[in-house]
Design a protein around this motif. Sequence first.
Motif, short mmCIF file in Angstrom:
data_model
loop_
_atom_site.label_atom_id
_atom_site.label_comp_id
_atom_site.label_asym_id
_atom_site.label_seq_id
_atom_site.Cartn_x
_atom_site.Cartn_y
_atom_site.Cartn_z
N GLU A 72 0.84 -1.20 0.00
CA GLU A 72 0.00 0.00 0.00
C GLU A 72 0.87 1.24 0.00
OE1 GLU A 72 -3.82 1.07 2.64
OE2 GLU A 72 -1.96 1.16 3.80
N GLN A 73 0.44 2.28 -0.71
CA GLN A 73 1.07 3.58 -0.62
C GLN A 73 -0.03 4.64 -0.53
OE1 GLN A 73 3.54 4.11 -4.12
NE2 GLN A 73 1.85 5.00 -5.27
N ILE A 74 0.22 5.64 0.31
CA ILE A 74 -0.78 6.68 0.57
C ILE A 74 -0.12 8.04 0.48
CG2 ILE A 74 -2.42 7.61 2.27
CD1 ILE A 74 -2.51 4.82 3.54
N ALA A 75 -0.79 8.98 -0.16
CA ALA A 75 -0.36 10.37 -0.18
C ALA A 75 -1.35 11.15 0.68
CB ALA A 75 -0.32 10.92 -1.60
N PRO A 76 -1.06 11.34 1.98
CA PRO A 76 -2.04 11.91 2.91
C PRO A 76 -2.52 13.31 2.53
CG PRO A 76 -0.22 10.90 4.11
CD PRO A 76 0.18 10.95 2.68
N LEU A 77 -1.70 14.09 1.81
CA LEU A 77 -2.07 15.46 1.49
C LEU A 77 -2.56 15.63 0.05
CD1 LEU A 77 0.83 17.39 3.26
CD2 LEU A 77 -1.38 16.68 4.18
N ALA A 78 -2.71 14.52 -0.68
CA ALA A 78 -3.23 14.61 -2.05
C ALA A 78 -4.70 15.01 -2.01
CB ALA A 78 -3.06 13.26 -2.74
N PRO A 79 -5.18 15.75 -3.01
CA PRO A 79 -4.47 16.19 -4.23
C PRO A 79 -3.69 17.50 -4.05
CG PRO A 79 -6.74 16.84 -4.38
CD PRO A 79 -6.61 16.09 -3.06
N LYS A 80 -3.74 18.08 -2.86
CA LYS A 80 -3.05 19.36 -2.65
C LYS A 80 -1.56 19.22 -2.85
CE LYS A 80 -2.60 23.13 0.70
NZ LYS A 80 -2.99 23.62 2.05
N PHE A 81 -1.00 18.08 -2.37
CA PHE A 81 0.45 17.89 -2.49
C PHE A 81 0.76 16.41 -2.61
CE2 PHE A 81 4.68 17.06 -0.85
CZ PHE A 81 5.44 17.96 -1.59
N GLU A 82 1.70 16.11 -3.49
CA GLU A 82 2.17 14.74 -3.66
C GLU A 82 3.66 14.78 -3.94
OE1 GLU A 82 1.47 11.58 -7.12
OE2 GLU A 82 -0.34 11.86 -5.89
N THR A 83 4.43 13.90 -3.30
CA THR A 83 5.88 13.92 -3.46
C THR A 83 6.28 13.51 -4.88
OG1 THR A 83 6.02 11.64 -2.67
CG2 THR A 83 6.32 13.39 -1.05
N PRO A 84 7.36 14.09 -5.39
CA PRO A 84 7.86 13.67 -6.71
C PRO A 84 8.18 12.18 -6.69
CG PRO A 84 8.97 15.67 -5.98
CD PRO A 84 8.18 15.17 -4.80
N GLY A 85 7.76 11.48 -7.71
CA GLY A 85 8.04 10.06 -7.78
C GLY A 85 7.01 9.17 -7.13
N PHE A 86 6.04 9.75 -6.41
CA PHE A 86 5.05 8.93 -5.72
C PHE A 86 4.27 8.07 -6.71
CE2 PHE A 86 0.83 8.10 -3.99
CZ PHE A 86 1.13 7.62 -2.73
N SER A 87 3.82 8.66 -7.80
CA SER A 87 3.03 7.91 -8.77
C SER A 87 3.85 6.80 -9.42
CB SER A 87 2.46 8.85 -9.83
OG SER A 87 3.50 9.54 -10.50
N GLN A 88 5.17 7.08 -9.64
CA GLN A 88 6.02 6.04 -10.25
C GLN A 88 6.19 4.85 -9.33
OE1 GLN A 88 6.47 9.31 -10.37
NE2 GLN A 88 8.00 9.95 -11.87
N ASN A 89 6.17 5.09 -8.02
CA ASN A 89 6.35 3.99 -7.07
C ASN A 89 5.20 3.00 -7.09
OD1 ASN A 89 8.83 4.95 -6.22
ND2 ASN A 89 7.97 6.10 -4.50
N ALA A 90 4.08 3.39 -7.68
CA ALA A 90 2.92 2.48 -7.75
C ALA A 90 3.25 1.22 -8.53
CB ALA A 90 1.74 3.21 -8.38
N GLN A 91 4.27 1.26 -9.38
CA GLN A 91 4.65 0.08 -10.15
C GLN A 91 5.10 -1.08 -9.26
OE1 GLN A 91 8.51 0.33 -12.33
NE2 GLN A 91 8.73 2.35 -11.33
N TYR A 92 5.51 -0.76 -8.01
CA TYR A 92 6.00 -1.80 -7.11
C TYR A 92 4.89 -2.47 -6.30
CZ TYR A 92 10.62 0.18 -8.08
OH TYR A 92 11.76 0.63 -8.70
N ILE A 93 3.68 -1.94 -6.35
CA ILE A 93 2.60 -2.51 -5.53
C ILE A 93 2.36 -3.97 -5.95
CG2 ILE A 93 0.13 -2.40 -5.01
CD1 ILE A 93 0.32 0.60 -5.10
N ASP A 94 2.36 -4.85 -4.95
CA ASP A 94 2.14 -6.29 -5.13
C ASP A 94 3.23 -6.97 -5.95
OD1 ASP A 94 -0.18 -6.36 -3.56
OD2 ASP A 94 -1.45 -5.83 -5.27
N GLN A 95 4.35 -6.28 -6.18
CA GLN A 95 5.47 -6.90 -6.87
C GLN A 95 6.44 -7.49 -5.86
OE1 GLN A 95 5.70 -7.15 -10.34
NE2 GLN A 95 3.60 -6.39 -10.09
N ASN A 96 6.85 -8.73 -6.12
CA ASN A 96 7.76 -9.42 -5.21
C ASN A 96 9.21 -9.06 -5.57
OD1 ASN A 96 9.01 -11.18 -3.48
ND2 ASN A 96 7.80 -12.96 -4.06
N ILE A 97 9.87 -8.31 -4.67
CA ILE A 97 11.26 -7.93 -4.88
C ILE A 97 12.12 -8.79 -3.96
CG2 ILE A 97 12.94 -6.06 -4.86
CD1 ILE A 97 10.67 -5.64 -6.85
N ASN A 98 13.09 -9.49 -4.54
CA ASN A 98 13.92 -10.43 -3.77
C ASN A 98 15.36 -9.94 -3.65
OD1 ASN A 98 11.94 -12.63 -3.39
ND2 ASN A 98 12.03 -12.75 -5.63
#
Length: 260
Positions: A72-98
């Motif tokens: 899970e990833q959450i942007a608590p202040l969205a849509p007012k503010f979102e950190t750079p790269g937050f949307s790109q990190n969504a690619q890792y959701i449910d991905q198994n990194i070993n």
Amino acid sequence: MLPFIKTISILISLTLAFFLIHINPVLAENLEQRINSYPNWNNQISLPSPEKELIYPRWFEGNWQVSNILKEQIAPLAPKFETPGFSQNAQYIDQNINFNVKFIPTIMNSNSNKFLPTTINNNQVIIADRGFNARAIAQAYLGEKNVKNVIINQENSTEQITKFSEENELISTVIGRQKQTINKKQFITSEITRQFFRRPNNIYINLVETTTKYELIDPNHITAKQYTAVYLSPQDPDYFIAFNKPVALYFYELNLLKKP
């Protein structure tokens, strides 16, 4: 394992670079309560300054194969503010990194923050091999070719530099740390990391909390739930949007299987 050093933790994405001018020492936090209140984290956690290295229970000793999944990833202040790269990190959701990590027996040199590995001294403790672990995690997320080296400050192991390709580097310093033993099979760690990501003609500054609850399933199996919060530094032009509230939250599930 960093409590996963990421600094597991932190998706080691190029947007996570951190610096904080000042952190006030306060009474110790109850880490189990902190975890139970997630994701309602309305304030930055306050942790005491680190003293030497983080010591783990004996059941951590050895080499481990880690499966790390961002749930899970959450942007608590969205849509007012979102950190750079937050949307790109969504690619890792449910991905198994070993990747592999090591926890090693060590004795502390009382005259400095240096550590001397040993398998003989009865007073040995178990610590993370921060250099090995940080390199393994960074390479798992960014690729071996993009991670040149991880350098641990030999005088102070809370400081490390990760060098990437194209003259990029991440300078990380643990400025707050706490641990809590729940019982013989449950253990919680929390670290605040000040990190400064630098690349030609550009820098990023931020602060990250990594709080992890480990559970021993059997001598060859450990599970963990890891919670990461990203905070803006006072130097950030958007700092007054958030103050000390997190601007990004990440929740991971980890499985550690001991290697022969």
